[in-house]
Design an enzyme around this catalytic site. Structure first.
Site, PDB file in Angstrom:
ATOM      1  N   PRO A  28       0.841  -1.035   0.044  1.00 50.62           N
ATOM      2  CG  PRO A  28       0.089  -1.226   2.121  1.00 50.62           C
ATOM      3  CD  PRO A  28       0.448  -2.141   1.052  1.00 50.62           C
ATOM      4  CG  ASN A  29      -0.145   4.374   1.532  1.00 49.25           C
ATOM      5  OD1 ASN A  29      -1.167   4.864   0.972  1.00 49.25           O
ATOM      6  ND2 ASN A  29      -0.095   3.729   2.565  1.00 49.25           N
TER       7      ASN A  29
ATOM      8  NE  ARG B  86       3.939   6.686   1.782  1.00 48.02           N
ATOM      9  CZ  ARG B  86       4.092   5.538   2.037  1.00 48.02           C
ATOM     10  NH1 ARG B  86       4.667   4.458   1.186  1.00 48.02           N
ATOM     11  NH2 ARG B  86       4.024   4.933   3.387  1.00 48.02           N
TER      12      ARG B  86
ATOM     13  CE1 TYR C  34       8.882   5.159   3.068  1.00 46.67           C
ATOM     14  CE2 TYR C  34       7.310   6.983   3.030  1.00 46.67           C
ATOM     15  CZ  TYR C  34       7.743   5.595   3.722  1.00 46.67           C
ATOM     16  OH  TYR C  34       7.192   5.150   4.404  1.00 46.67           O
TER      17      TYR C  34
ATOM     18  CG  ASN D 277       8.448  -1.826  -0.021  1.00 48.39           C
ATOM     19  OD1 ASN D 277       7.820  -2.045   1.137  1.00 48.39           O
ATOM     20  ND2 ASN D 277       9.095  -0.587  -0.411  1.00 48.39           N
TER      21      ASN D 277
ATOM     22  CB  ALA E  17       1.747   0.226   6.328  1.00 50.74           C
TER      23      ALA E  17
ATOM     24  CG  HIS F 263       5.473  -2.177  10.027  1.00 48.37           C
ATOM     25  ND1 HIS F 263       6.983  -2.868  10.127  1.00 48.37           N
ATOM     26  CD2 HIS F 263       5.472  -1.369   9.243  1.00 48.37           C
ATOM     27  CE1 HIS F 263       7.444  -1.580   9.395  1.00 48.37           C
ATOM     28  NE2 HIS F 263       6.571  -1.092   8.646  1.00 48.37           N
TER      29      HIS F 263
ATOM     30  CD  GLU G  73      11.091  -7.419   5.783  1.00 49.27           C
ATOM     31  OE1 GLU G  73      11.374  -8.652   6.156  1.00 49.27           O
ATOM     32  OE2 GLU G  73      10.833  -6.441   6.091  1.00 49.27           O
TER      33      GLU G  73
ATOM     34  CG  HIS H  36      11.213  -2.258   4.211  1.00 52.52           C
ATOM     35  ND1 HIS H  36       9.997  -2.100   4.145  1.00 52.52           N
ATOM     36  CD2 HIS H  36      11.617  -3.600   4.746  1.00 52.52           C
ATOM     37  CE1 HIS H  36       9.592  -3.267   4.778  1.00 52.52           C
ATOM     38  NE2 HIS H  36      10.414  -4.060   5.430  1.00 52.52           N
TER      39      HIS H  36
ATOM     40  NE  ARG I  70      10.228   5.895   8.306  1.00 51.27           N
ATOM     41  CZ  ARG I  70       9.372   5.938   7.684  1.00 51.27           C
ATOM     42  NH1 ARG I  70       9.241   4.894   6.562  1.00 51.27           N
ATOM     43  NH2 ARG I  70       8.216   6.624   7.479  1.00 51.27           N
TER      44      ARG I  70
HETATM   45  C1  DQA Z   1       8.293   0.827   3.471  1.00 49.89           C
HETATM   46  C2  DQA Z   1       8.603   1.184   5.075  1.00 49.89           C
HETATM   47  C3  DQA Z   1       7.161   1.071   5.883  1.00 49.89           C
HETATM   48  O1  DQA Z   1       7.305   1.222   7.210  1.00 49.89           O
HETATM   49  C4  DQA Z   1       6.021   1.976   5.463  1.00 49.89           C
HETATM   50  O2  DQA Z   1       4.972   1.687   5.965  1.00 49.89           O
HETATM   51  C5  DQA Z   1       5.979   2.181   3.689  1.00 49.89           C
HETATM   52  C6  DQA Z   1       7.115   1.829   2.983  1.00 49.89           C
HETATM   53  C7  DQA Z   1       9.701   1.476   2.849  1.00 49.89           C
HETATM   54  O3  DQA Z   1       9.742   1.024   1.557  1.00 49.89           O
HETATM   55  O4  DQA Z   1      10.566   2.235   3.261  1.00 49.89           O
HETATM   56  O5  DQA Z   1       4.890   2.259   3.269  1.00 49.89           O
HETATM   57  O6  DQA Z   1       8.122  -0.442   3.250  1.00 49.89           O
END
Ligand code: DQA
Length: 149
Positions: free
Chosen positions: A11-12, A19, A24, A75, A78, A81, A99, A101, A108
């Site tokens: 997501p996102n 964003r 990011y 990736n 959120a 977590h 994994e 990120h 963070r």
């Molecule tokens: C993320 C890190 C996550 O904590 C966050 O919720 C994201 C992006 C990253 O790529 O740094 O949406 O996965």
């Protein structure tokens, strides 16, 4: 047969570039896709790159990977977590998992320090921004023993 690597984004991540660019970066999802595709071509891999904002869709795609892919890069945003469903799907896939990120989640907020997905991952790449997508493809290639072109 050319091995397929699924690169799944949660997501996102469709908002990448717009964003919180201070966290990011300025690269868009298309930019990171291009970086990953370039590395995949160098390793003679086919990349199946996808993004969804929906947990169940990501679970379905992991099930699909179980049938089609040689490795999964994920990736999970959120869901990293929070999602036991994604963890269980990754464990069920019996595939090597990387994994990924963009940000260094350990620098963070404390709630980002725990990852369910890490329990299924062979390794973790975080904190290198867009370049992490290329590094993740290198890692996946190593895990499936794919010789470099
Ligand atoms: C993320 C890190 C996550 O904590 C966050 O919720 C994201 C992006 C990253 O790529 O740094 O949406 O996965």
């Amino acid at each position: 047969m050319v091995p397929i690597v699924f690169l799944l984004n949660g997501p996102n991540l469709n908002l990448l570039g717009k964003r919180e660019p201070q966290v990011y970066g300025h690269e868009t999802l298309e930019d990171v896709r291009a970086l990953a595709e370039e590395r995949a071509a160098a390793h003679r891999l086919t990349l199946d790159f996808r993004q969804s904002n929906h947990e169940g869709v990501l679970v379905d795609w992991i099930h699909e990977a179980r049938e089609k892919a040689a490795a999964i890069i994920i990736n999970p945003g959120a869901y990293t977590h929070t999602s036991i469903a994604i963890l269980d799907a990754l464990l069920a896939s019996e595939l090597p998992v990387v994994e990924l990120h963009l940000s260094n989640v350990f620098r963070r907020e404390p709630f980002r320090h725990h990852s369910y997905v890490s329990l299924a991952a062979r390794g973790l790449i975080c904190g290198f921004g867009a370049r992490g997508y290329a590094l993740a493809v290198d890692a996946a290639s190593g895990l499936i023993g794919q010789p470099k072109a």
